[in-house]
Scaffold this motif. Structure first.
Motif, mmCIF file in Angstrom:
data_model
loop_
_atom_site.group_PDB
_atom_site.id
_atom_site.type_symbol
_atom_site.label_atom_id
_atom_site.label_comp_id
_atom_site.label_asym_id
_atom_site.label_seq_id
_atom_site.Cartn_x
_atom_site.Cartn_y
_atom_site.Cartn_z
ATOM 1 N N ILE A 1 0.835 -1.202 0.000
ATOM 2 C CA ILE A 1 0.000 0.000 0.000
ATOM 3 C C ILE A 1 0.874 1.257 0.000
ATOM 4 O O ILE A 1 0.658 2.192 -0.769
ATOM 5 N N PHE A 2 1.888 1.262 0.873
ATOM 6 C CA PHE A 2 2.798 2.415 0.941
ATOM 7 C C PHE A 2 3.554 2.593 -0.371
ATOM 8 O O PHE A 2 3.708 3.719 -0.870
ATOM 9 N N HIS A 3 4.017 1.492 -0.938
ATOM 10 C CA HIS A 3 4.803 1.533 -2.168
ATOM 11 C C HIS A 3 3.981 2.126 -3.316
ATOM 12 O O HIS A 3 4.490 2.925 -4.110
ATOM 13 N N ILE A 4 2.713 1.749 -3.409
ATOM 14 C CA ILE A 4 1.837 2.281 -4.451
ATOM 15 C C ILE A 4 1.597 3.778 -4.239
ATOM 16 O O ILE A 4 1.648 4.571 -5.190
ATOM 17 N N ILE B 1 1.196 6.418 -7.272
ATOM 18 C CA ILE B 1 0.205 7.491 -7.205
ATOM 19 C C ILE B 1 0.840 8.829 -6.857
ATOM 20 O O ILE B 1 0.418 9.876 -7.343
ATOM 21 N N GLY B 2 1.854 8.777 -6.006
ATOM 22 C CA GLY B 2 2.510 10.009 -5.580
ATOM 23 C C GLY B 2 1.746 10.766 -4.519
ATOM 24 O O GLY B 2 1.779 11.997 -4.459
ATOM 25 N N ALA B 3 1.025 10.014 -3.675
ATOM 26 C CA ALA B 3 0.200 10.629 -2.635
ATOM 27 C C ALA B 3 1.053 11.009 -1.430
ATOM 28 O O ALA B 3 1.902 10.237 -0.982
ATOM 29 N N GLN B 4 0.812 12.181 -0.922
ATOM 30 C CA GLN B 4 1.491 12.644 0.297
ATOM 31 C C GLN B 4 0.790 12.079 1.536
ATOM 32 O O GLN B 4 -0.411 11.870 1.508
ATOM 33 N N PHE C 1 7.736 14.612 -6.127
ATOM 34 C CA PHE C 1 7.149 13.603 -7.018
ATOM 35 C C PHE C 1 6.558 14.260 -8.260
ATOM 36 O O PHE C 1 5.853 15.257 -8.184
ATOM 37 N N GLU C 2 6.866 13.662 -9.413
ATOM 38 C CA GLU C 2 6.329 14.135 -10.679
ATOM 39 C C GLU C 2 5.929 12.931 -11.525
ATOM 40 O O GLU C 2 6.755 12.048 -11.787
ATOM 41 N N ALA C 3 4.679 12.865 -11.921
ATOM 42 C CA ALA C 3 4.180 11.740 -12.711
ATOM 43 C C ALA C 3 5.012 11.562 -13.974
ATOM 44 O O ALA C 3 5.281 12.517 -14.692
ATOM 45 N N ALA D 1 13.668 9.808 -11.177
ATOM 46 C CA ALA D 1 13.773 10.904 -10.211
ATOM 47 C C ALA D 1 12.908 10.632 -8.984
ATOM 48 O O ALA D 1 13.313 10.924 -7.854
ATOM 49 N N ASN D 2 11.728 10.068 -9.195
ATOM 50 C CA ASN D 2 10.835 9.762 -8.069
ATOM 51 C C ASN D 2 11.441 8.705 -7.157
ATOM 52 O O ASN D 2 11.355 8.802 -5.928
ATOM 53 N N LEU D 3 12.050 7.672 -7.771
ATOM 54 C CA LEU D 3 12.654 6.606 -6.975
ATOM 55 C C LEU D 3 13.813 7.144 -6.141
ATOM 56 O O LEU D 3 13.918 6.868 -4.948
ATOM 57 N N VAL D 4 14.693 7.921 -6.776
ATOM 58 C CA VAL D 4 15.848 8.464 -6.066
ATOM 59 C C VAL D 4 15.403 9.396 -4.946
ATOM 60 O O VAL D 4 15.903 9.323 -3.813
ATOM 61 N N ALA D 5 14.449 10.267 -5.244
ATOM 62 C CA ALA D 5 13.977 11.221 -4.235
ATOM 63 C C ALA D 5 13.343 10.492 -3.055
ATOM 64 O O ALA D 5 13.503 10.911 -1.898
ATOM 65 N N SER D 6 12.649 9.407 -3.326
ATOM 66 C CA SER D 6 12.011 8.654 -2.251
ATOM 67 C C SER D 6 13.041 7.998 -1.346
ATOM 68 O O SER D 6 12.970 8.103 -0.120
ATOM 69 N N PHE D 7 14.043 7.341 -1.944
ATOM 70 C CA PHE D 7 15.041 6.621 -1.153
ATOM 71 C C PHE D 7 16.091 7.526 -0.535
ATOM 72 O O PHE D 7 16.885 7.083 0.291
#
Length: 241
Positions: free
Chosen positions: A140-143, A148-151, A158-160, A165-171
Motif C-alpha cells: 500500500i505504501f509503495h503504491i 500514485i505520488g500521494a502525500q 514527485f512528478e508523474a 527521479a521519483n525513486l531516487v527522491a524517495s530513497f
C-alpha cells in the motif's frame, strides 16, 4: 417402557455432519499456492526491471515508458499494465482471504493449546500471517509513494512520469530506505517458506522434488532480497543519484 433416543441422536449427528464449509481447506491452500507463485514471479521480474536504475535515468525512464506501451496499438495504452494490475489485485484479495480463513480454521481446530519450543527453522512458518500483514502494508505504501505520488508517502518532488527521479527522491529519505530494506527481509522470509509450501500443496510430495523446491525457494528469496535492497542502499551512499 424405555424410549429409544437413537433416531434423535442420529438426526443430530447427520445435521452436524451436513454443516460443511462451502469451500474446503484443500482448495483454499490451492488458491494460496497459485496466487503465491504469481506474486513471487511478479516480484522477481519487477526486481530485475528495477535494476535498470543502475543504467541511469534515461534507461530506467525508458523501461517505465515501455511498460505502458507493451503491445500498443494492438492493445490500448497501458493495456497490459492494467491487465497485470487487475490480475495482481484479484490475486492479492484471494490470497489474503484464503490466509485469513485458513488461519481462523486452524485456531478453531487447535483450541486453547499452543505449541512451544518449535525449532528455529519453523520461524518463517509461524510468522507467515504476520509477515503477510507487514507486506500488505508495504505494498500500500509503495503504491502511494511511487505509483500514485500521494502525500505524505511520496516525496515532495514527485512528478508523474519521472520514474527515476521519483525513486531516487524517495530513497534519499533515510526512513523510507530503511523501511524498504526491512520490508525486503520480511519478503524473503515470506517468499522462501511460501514457495516451498506451494510446491507441496500443488502436489510435489517426492522427497527429492521437495528438496529441490526448498533450495529454489531459498535462492529466489535471497536473489529478490539482495537485488531490491541494493537499490535504496545505492541511493543512500550516492552511487545512484
Amino acid at each position: 417402557m424405555a424410549v429409544s433416543t437413537a433416531p434423535t441422536s442420529s438426526s443430530g449427528g447427520a445435521a452436524t455432519r451436513s454443516r460443511k464449509p462451502w469451500i474446503s481447506s484443500f482448495w483454499l491452500k490451492i488458491i494460496m499456492a497459485v496466487t503465491g507463485v504469481i506474486f513471487a514471479a511478479f516480484v522477481l521480474v519487477h526486481m530485475i526491471g528495477n535494476l535498470k536504475v543502475y543504467q541511469g535515468a534515461e534507461a530506467f525512464d525508458s523501461y517505465a515508458h515501455w511498460l505502458r506501451e507493451v503491445l500498443y496499438p494492438l492493445l490500448p495504452h497501458e493495456g497490459v499494465l492494467w491487465a497485470l494490475r487487475i490480475v495482481l489485485s484479484v490475486s492479492l484479495v484471494a490470497h489474503v482471504w484464503a490466509a485469513v480463513v485458513l488461519s481462523a480454521r486452524a485456531r478453531k481446530a487447535r483450541g486453547p493449546v499452543r505449541r512451544r519450543g518449535l525449532p528455529l527453522r519453523s520461524f518463517a512458518a509461524r510468522t507467515m500471517l504476520v509477515t503477510g500483514i507487514v507486506l500488505l502494508a508495504f505494498v500500500i505504501f509503495h503504491i502511494l509513494d511511487l505509483t500514485i505520488g500521494a502525500q505524505p508517502a511520496a516525496s515532495d518532488s514527485f512528478e508523474a512520469g519521472s520514474a527515476y527521479a521519483n525513486l531516487v527522491a524517495s530513497f534519499q529519505r533515510p526512513w523510507v530506505a530503511v523501511f524498504y530494506i526491512l520490508a525486503m527481509v520480511v519478503l524473503a522470509l515470506h517468499v522462501s517458506h511460501g514457495l516451498w509450501t506451494a510446491t507441496h500443496d500443488l502436489g510435489a510430495t517426492g522427497k527429492r522434488l521437495r528438496a529441490i523446491a526448498l533450495a529454489i525457494s531459498g535462492i529466489v528469496a535471497i536473489v529478490i532480497m539482495i537485488g531490491n535492497i541494493s537499490i535504496p542502499f545505492a541511493v543512500l551512499i550516492g552511487v545512484v543519484k
